[in-house]
Design a protein around this motif. Sequence first.
Motif, short mmCIF file in Angstrom:
data_model
loop_
_atom_site.label_atom_id
_atom_site.label_comp_id
_atom_site.label_asym_id
_atom_site.label_seq_id
_atom_site.Cartn_x
_atom_site.Cartn_y
_atom_site.Cartn_z
N MET A 49 0.85 -1.20 0.00
CA MET A 49 0.00 0.00 0.00
C MET A 49 0.88 1.24 0.00
O MET A 49 1.88 1.30 0.72
N THR A 54 5.40 10.21 -2.29
CA THR A 54 6.40 11.28 -2.12
C THR A 54 7.66 10.79 -1.40
O THR A 54 8.66 11.51 -1.38
N ASN A 55 7.59 9.59 -0.82
CA ASN A 55 8.78 9.10 -0.10
C ASN A 55 9.21 7.72 -0.60
O ASN A 55 9.79 6.95 0.16
N PRO A 117 4.35 17.00 2.14
CA PRO A 117 3.54 16.34 1.13
C PRO A 117 3.14 14.92 1.54
O PRO A 117 3.78 14.32 2.39
N THR A 119 0.12 11.62 2.25
CA THR A 119 -1.16 11.28 2.87
C THR A 119 -1.02 11.14 4.38
O THR A 119 0.07 10.87 4.89
N GLY A 129 8.33 14.12 10.67
CA GLY A 129 8.72 15.17 11.60
C GLY A 129 9.24 16.39 10.90
O GLY A 129 9.74 16.32 9.77
N GLU A 339 12.24 5.29 0.32
CA GLU A 339 12.36 3.84 0.25
C GLU A 339 12.43 3.39 -1.21
O GLU A 339 11.62 3.83 -2.04
C1 FAD Z 1 9.34 18.26 -0.90
C2 FAD Z 1 9.22 17.20 0.18
C3 FAD Z 1 9.38 17.56 1.51
C4 FAD Z 1 9.28 16.60 2.52
N1 FAD Z 1 9.44 17.00 3.81
C5 FAD Z 1 9.37 16.10 4.82
C6 FAD Z 1 9.55 16.49 6.18
O1 FAD Z 1 9.74 17.66 6.49
N2 FAD Z 1 9.49 15.54 7.14
C7 FAD Z 1 9.26 14.23 6.84
O2 FAD Z 1 9.21 13.41 7.78
N3 FAD Z 1 9.06 13.82 5.57
C8 FAD Z 1 9.12 14.72 4.55
N4 FAD Z 1 8.94 14.31 3.26
C9 FAD Z 1 8.69 12.89 2.96
C10 FAD Z 1 7.19 12.55 2.75
O3 FAD Z 1 6.45 13.70 2.48
C11 FAD Z 1 6.58 11.85 3.95
O4 FAD Z 1 7.31 10.69 4.26
C12 FAD Z 1 5.11 11.47 3.72
O5 FAD Z 1 4.55 11.01 4.91
C13 FAD Z 1 4.94 10.40 2.63
O6 FAD Z 1 3.56 10.31 2.34
P1 FAD Z 1 3.06 9.55 1.05
O7 FAD Z 1 1.58 9.44 1.13
O8 FAD Z 1 3.59 10.18 -0.17
O9 FAD Z 1 3.72 8.11 1.27
P2 FAD Z 1 4.37 7.17 0.16
O10 FAD Z 1 5.60 7.80 -0.36
O11 FAD Z 1 3.34 6.76 -0.82
O12 FAD Z 1 4.77 5.91 1.04
C14 FAD Z 1 5.83 5.99 1.98
C15 FAD Z 1 5.93 4.66 2.74
O13 FAD Z 1 4.77 4.50 3.56
C16 FAD Z 1 4.06 3.31 3.19
N5 FAD Z 1 2.64 3.66 3.26
C17 FAD Z 1 2.05 4.76 2.72
N6 FAD Z 1 0.75 4.80 3.06
C18 FAD Z 1 0.52 3.68 3.82
C19 FAD Z 1 -0.62 3.16 4.47
N7 FAD Z 1 -1.81 3.79 4.43
N8 FAD Z 1 -0.50 1.99 5.14
C20 FAD Z 1 0.70 1.35 5.21
N9 FAD Z 1 1.82 1.81 4.63
C21 FAD Z 1 1.73 2.96 3.94
C22 FAD Z 1 4.52 2.96 1.79
O14 FAD Z 1 4.42 1.59 1.50
C23 FAD Z 1 5.97 3.41 1.85
O15 FAD Z 1 6.73 2.43 2.53
C24 FAD Z 1 9.02 15.25 2.20
C25 FAD Z 1 8.84 14.89 0.86
C26 FAD Z 1 8.95 15.84 -0.15
C27 FAD Z 1 8.74 15.44 -1.58
#
Ligand code: FAD
Length: 342
Positions: A49, A54-55, A117, A119, A129, A339
Amino acid sequence: MHILENVPLSSYSAMRLGGNARYLSEINDRFEIAPIINWAAQNIVPVIMVGDGTNIVWRDEGFPGLVLINKIKRFETFNVDDDNMYLTVGGGENWDSVVERAVSMGYSGLEELSLIPGTAGATPVQNVGAYGREVKDIMTTLEAYDIMQGKLVTMPASDCAFGYRTSRFKTIDRGHFLITSVTFHLVRSNPKPPFYDSLRLYFADKSITTFTPQVVRDAVIAIRSAKLPDPKVVANNGSFFFNPFISSEKLSQLLEEFPTLSYSVTSDDRIKVSAAWLVEQAGFKGAHDAETGMATWAKQPLILVNEKAQKTADLLKFKQKIVDAVKDKFGITLQQEPELLP
Ligand SMILES: Cc1cc2nc3c(=O)[nH]c(=O)nc-3n(C[C@H](O)[C@H](O)[C@H](O)COP(=O)(O)OP(=O)(O)OC[C@H]3O[C@@H](n4cnc5c(N)ncnc54)[C@H](O)[C@@H]3O)c2cc1C
């Protein structure tokens, strides 16, 4: 149950790279999970999932299983009194919209995490954080679909093994839980100093002395917008490397050679070095790499930007150039934050 086949994963990663997913489906309701997991089990395909991607960085080989995109929406408050509010949000809610709504209701707790950025459901995965606040500080419980048990479970924050940018969902229980909602405890009081350094400097510069959740949110948005690229416009995953921790012996040794080394001591007495400083000093600030089509963001060298890269292999080659240069100069091995999947 609507399952797509052979879907390009570059549309599901902020770095816009990667091969195809064999199967892909959007999940809009937590009760859609059990039937689709049963389908995957019957067809013997692995499941993952994700949220907004974004990460994560998808490999060029793609994912030979089923990718579930979390789109579960929910924004529910309960046990609200003069001082407290509990807020449950769906895993597929846009995180910054959640922060915006909570702050506009006058509640404090999420404001430092503005403009991150992704969910809401992904925030516990790496214990998101920023500016001195982490999800673990305000999260009370989450609900997840437990793939092993085949049912929805509720998990308290104390069971999530939270650490610096990590949790059980990234380590021992990777892929085990699909997070459907997260609950936070917020308070109706104004944030108080001392603030994280960059916030403190911003407030001093603007002569701001009255602090509300909205004031802190506005400051965080102004600081972040000035130095970070919007992943909707510029292909990037935010910080590409974790800030490394070093021993006090290593610190003394480095300070002799590099007196301007940028580091801080955490509340648990660990020495954290600025990865951005290391990357910049290794010669990668505002770098544009013709060979790979990758670059670093001029205002924040920790951010790797996909300018023209076609393959994840290009990104990984560029990353390795940075890792090697930092290792050669400082003897520190940087670790990748986004990741690499699968
Ligand atoms: C410009 C920019 C700035 C950022 N700044 C920060 C910051 O200040 N601090 C910080 O901590 N991070 C930061 N991030 C990283 C990122 O935004 C966070 O990690 C965010 O929480 C990822 O959300 P996502 O929905 O895109 O997750 P994804 O990238 O889609 O998934 C990330 C991981 O979580 C897992 N996952 C996602 N949703 C679920 C779910 N519902 N259930 C189980 N597993 C799941 C996925 O399998 C994957 O392992 C930044 C990223 C960008 C691009």
